[in-house]
Structures are given as C-alpha cells and as structure tokens.
Write a protein that holds these residues in place. Sequence first.
Motif, short mmCIF file in Angstrom:
data_model
loop_
_atom_site.label_atom_id
_atom_site.label_comp_id
_atom_site.label_asym_id
_atom_site.label_seq_id
_atom_site.Cartn_x
_atom_site.Cartn_y
_atom_site.Cartn_z
N LYS A 95 55.96 -26.84 -82.74
CA LYS A 95 56.78 -28.03 -82.68
C LYS A 95 57.53 -28.28 -81.64
CE LYS A 95 57.51 -27.59 -87.80
NZ LYS A 95 58.51 -27.43 -88.97
N ILE A 96 58.11 -27.42 -80.93
CA ILE A 96 58.97 -27.70 -79.51
C ILE A 96 57.91 -28.13 -78.54
CG2 ILE A 96 60.00 -26.50 -77.55
CD1 ILE A 96 61.18 -24.53 -79.49
N VAL A 97 56.80 -27.53 -78.38
CA VAL A 97 55.61 -27.87 -77.30
C VAL A 97 55.36 -29.39 -77.83
CG1 VAL A 97 53.51 -27.95 -76.63
CG2 VAL A 97 54.87 -25.70 -76.93
N GLU A 98 55.01 -29.81 -79.28
CA GLU A 98 54.67 -30.90 -79.42
C GLU A 98 55.75 -32.07 -79.17
OE1 GLU A 98 53.57 -33.46 -83.83
OE2 GLU A 98 53.27 -31.36 -83.57
N ALA A 99 56.97 -31.74 -79.46
CA ALA A 99 58.10 -32.73 -79.29
C ALA A 99 58.21 -33.20 -77.61
CB ALA A 99 59.34 -31.98 -79.77
N ILE A 100 58.09 -31.84 -77.00
CA ILE A 100 58.14 -32.12 -75.47
C ILE A 100 57.02 -33.14 -75.16
CG2 ILE A 100 58.02 -31.19 -73.13
CD1 ILE A 100 59.69 -28.74 -74.45
N PHE A 144 57.68 -36.75 -75.94
CA PHE A 144 58.66 -37.30 -75.23
C PHE A 144 58.20 -37.72 -73.79
CE2 PHE A 144 62.41 -37.16 -72.32
CZ PHE A 144 63.22 -37.93 -73.00
N GLU A 145 57.44 -36.65 -73.35
CA GLU A 145 57.01 -37.01 -71.67
C GLU A 145 55.87 -38.35 -71.83
OE1 GLU A 145 56.95 -32.65 -69.60
OE2 GLU A 145 55.22 -33.14 -70.76
N THR A 146 55.44 -38.29 -72.74
CA THR A 146 54.19 -39.40 -73.07
C THR A 146 54.96 -40.61 -73.28
OG1 THR A 146 52.58 -37.83 -73.85
CG2 THR A 146 52.19 -40.08 -74.45
N GLU A 147 55.84 -40.73 -73.98
CA GLU A 147 56.58 -41.96 -74.54
C GLU A 147 57.49 -42.33 -73.58
OE1 GLU A 147 58.73 -41.04 -78.10
OE2 GLU A 147 56.71 -40.74 -79.20
N VAL A 183 57.84 -39.33 -68.33
CA VAL A 183 58.60 -38.49 -67.59
C VAL A 183 58.11 -37.03 -67.51
CG1 VAL A 183 60.76 -39.43 -67.69
CG2 VAL A 183 60.14 -37.92 -69.45
N THR A 184 58.62 -36.12 -66.80
CA THR A 184 58.14 -34.60 -66.92
C THR A 184 59.51 -33.62 -67.18
OG1 THR A 184 56.43 -34.81 -65.15
CG2 THR A 184 57.25 -32.49 -65.76
N VAL A 185 59.45 -33.08 -68.49
CA VAL A 185 60.52 -32.38 -68.85
C VAL A 185 60.64 -30.93 -68.30
CG1 VAL A 185 61.49 -31.20 -70.71
CG2 VAL A 185 60.43 -33.39 -71.04
N GLU A 186 61.72 -30.69 -67.50
CA GLU A 186 61.95 -29.36 -66.76
C GLU A 186 62.53 -28.44 -67.32
OE1 GLU A 186 63.07 -30.14 -62.77
OE2 GLU A 186 61.82 -31.66 -62.40
#
Length: 57
Positions: A16-21, A24-27, A30-33
């Motif tokens: 779930k965490i990976v999917e949410a990240i 978010f990055e796609t929408e 951005v790149t989440v760090e």
Amino acid sequence: MDISELRERKEKLKSKIVEAIEDFETENDVTVESVTAGVYRRIDNDVERIIDIKIDI
C-alpha cells in the motif's frame, strides 16, 4: 497474532505504501525522496500516536 499473520500484514502495508508513493509521483510529476508514517493505536474512541517512522527512499 502469530508470525505468519504479522508477515502478511507487513507485506500488505509495504504494498500500500509503495502504491501510494507511485500514484503521488505520477499525479504530481515529482520524485519522492522520503516518507514519514505515523503509527497509531485506537483504544475505545481515543486514538493515540505512538511513533513516527521516517523512510528515506
């Protein structure tokens, strides 16, 4: 709760965490760090924050 149940919950949470990240990055293009997650527990109608977990990606 036995160890196999804990492992199953851990895998579901990771998924779930990976999917949410990824969403978010796609929408947001951005790149989440890093990600900070709060761990909570519910007792009756009260919610208590136990710990924050910061994950660097």
